[in-house]
Design an enzyme around this catalytic site. Structure first.
Site, PDB file in Angstrom:
ATOM      1  N   CYS A   1       0.822  -1.166  -0.203  1.00 39.69           N
ATOM      2  CA  CYS A   1       0.079  -0.237  -0.111  1.00 39.69           C
ATOM      3  C   CYS A   1       0.841   1.317  -0.080  1.00 39.69           C
ATOM      4  O   CYS A   1       1.718   1.514  -0.994  1.00 39.69           O
ATOM      5  CB  CYS A   1      -0.905  -0.163   1.077  1.00 39.69           C
ATOM      6  SG  CYS A   1      -2.333   1.146   1.013  1.00 39.69           S
TER       7      CYS A   1
ATOM      8  N   HIS B   1      -3.753  -4.739  -0.717  1.00 37.46           N
ATOM      9  CA  HIS B   1      -3.270  -5.249   0.325  1.00 37.46           C
ATOM     10  C   HIS B   1      -3.184  -6.869  -0.019  1.00 37.46           C
ATOM     11  O   HIS B   1      -4.529  -7.490   0.249  1.00 37.46           O
ATOM     12  CB  HIS B   1      -4.345  -4.872   1.690  1.00 37.46           C
ATOM     13  CG  HIS B   1      -4.263  -3.381   2.206  1.00 37.46           C
ATOM     14  ND1 HIS B   1      -3.177  -3.284   3.097  1.00 37.46           N
ATOM     15  CD2 HIS B   1      -4.644  -2.410   1.669  1.00 37.46           C
ATOM     16  CE1 HIS B   1      -3.096  -1.991   3.369  1.00 37.46           C
ATOM     17  NE2 HIS B   1      -4.060  -1.371   2.576  1.00 37.46           N
TER      18      HIS B   1
ATOM     19  N   GLU C   1      -2.599  -9.038   2.353  1.00 39.03           N
ATOM     20  CA  GLU C   1      -2.714  -9.593   3.729  1.00 39.03           C
ATOM     21  C   GLU C   1      -4.390  -9.643   3.726  1.00 39.03           C
ATOM     22  O   GLU C   1      -4.834 -10.000   4.680  1.00 39.03           O
ATOM     23  CB  GLU C   1      -2.188  -9.113   4.731  1.00 39.03           C
ATOM     24  CG  GLU C   1      -2.690  -7.453   5.333  1.00 39.03           C
ATOM     25  CD  GLU C   1      -2.142  -6.478   4.390  1.00 39.03           C
ATOM     26  OE1 GLU C   1      -2.462  -5.413   4.724  1.00 39.03           O
ATOM     27  OE2 GLU C   1      -1.564  -6.730   3.073  1.00 39.03           O
TER      28      GLU C   1
END
Length: 213
Positions: free
Chosen positions: A79, A183, A185
Site C-alpha cells: 500500500c 493489500h 494480507e
C-alpha cells in the site's frame, strides 16, 4: 526470517497475522540490526506520504531500509509502502520519498463520479506471472484502500495493473524490490498465495547466499 518493519506508520497486525497463517516466521522490528540480519523484509504503510516519511526519518529506519535494499535481499512494500519506494507524491509536495524507483504518485480523479478514496475489490491485469504472481492465473480480485496511485516511469517494473476511472499501476517487481498498492494480507486466498510466493523468493535467495558463504 521475515522482518516486518515497524516505523510507526504501518498496519503491522494484519500483515503478521497473514504471515502466521501461511506458516511464515516473522519479526516486527524497528531496529536496524535486526532488519539487516533478516532474510526478507516487508514495508507496510498507512496514512499520508509525508507522515510516513517523517516516521521513517524520526525512527532512524529510513537509512536502515536503504541499507537493507543495498544488500540485495528481497523487500515487499504494501500500500503506502509501495508509494514510499518512489521519489515523491502529489499528496505531499516537497517531501522526498526513498527514491528507489522512478515514477509519479498522483491523486485518483474524482470527477468521473467514482468515490475517492478507492476502497474495495478490483481485478488485476497481471503483466508478469512470476515472483508474487507465480502460479496465479486469470484476473484475480484484490483489496484496495487508497486515494493516490502510481504511474511508473519505467514500464518494465510494472507487474500488474487495475482500473478505477484511470489505469493504475497496481504492483511492481524490480530486482529485489516487490510492492503492491493493494493489500495482499486482506485479499483472501489469492493474497495469501502472493505472500507465500514472496516467502519462497526470500527462501530461495537465502539458500543462494548460504551456498556462497
Amino acid at each position: 526470517m521475515l522482518a516486518v518493519i515497524d516505523y510507526g506508520a504501518g498496519n503491522l497486525q494484519s500483515v503478521t497475522k497473514a504471515l502466521s497463517h501461511i506458516g511464515c516466521e516473522s519479526l516486527v522490528t524497528g531496529e536496524r540490526g535486526q532488519l539487516l540480519q533478516a532474510d526478507g523484509a516487508i514495508l507496510p504503510g498507512v496514512g499520508s506520504f509525508a507522515d510516513a516519511m517523517a516516521c521513517l526519518e524520526q525512527s532512524g529506519m529510513k537509512e536502515a531500509v536503504l541499507d537493507y535494499v543495498k544488500t540485495g535481499k528481497p523487500l515487499l512494500g504494501i500500500c503506502l509502502g509501495l508509494q514510499l519506494l518512489f521519489e515523491e507524491s502529489e499528496e505531499s509536495p516537497g517531501v522526498k520519498g526513498l527514491g528507489l524507483l522512478r515514477g509519479k504518485i498522483v491523486k485518483i480523479p474524482s470527477d468521473g463520479g467514482l468515490k475517492v478514496p478507492h476502497i474495495g475489490w478490483n481485478s488485476l491485469d497481471i503483466c508478469k506471472r512470476e515472483g508474487l504472481f507465480a502460479g496465479i492465473n486469470g484476473s484475480p480480485y484484490v483489496y484496495f484502500v487508497h486515494s493516490y496511485y502510481l504511474q511508473a516511469q519505467d514500464r518494465e517494473v510494472v507487474s500488474s495493473q487495475t482500473e478505477y476511472g484511470v489505469k493504475i499501476d497496481a504492483s511492481v517487481q524490480a530486482g529485489n524490490l516487490f510492492a503492491t498498492q493493494f493489500h495482499p494480507e486482506k485479499s483472501g486466498a489469492v493474497g495469501l498465495k502472493m505472500l507465500q510466493n514472496f516467502a519462497a523468493v526470500v527462501q530461495k535467495d537465502a539458500a543462494r547466499r548460504a551456498g556462497e558463504e
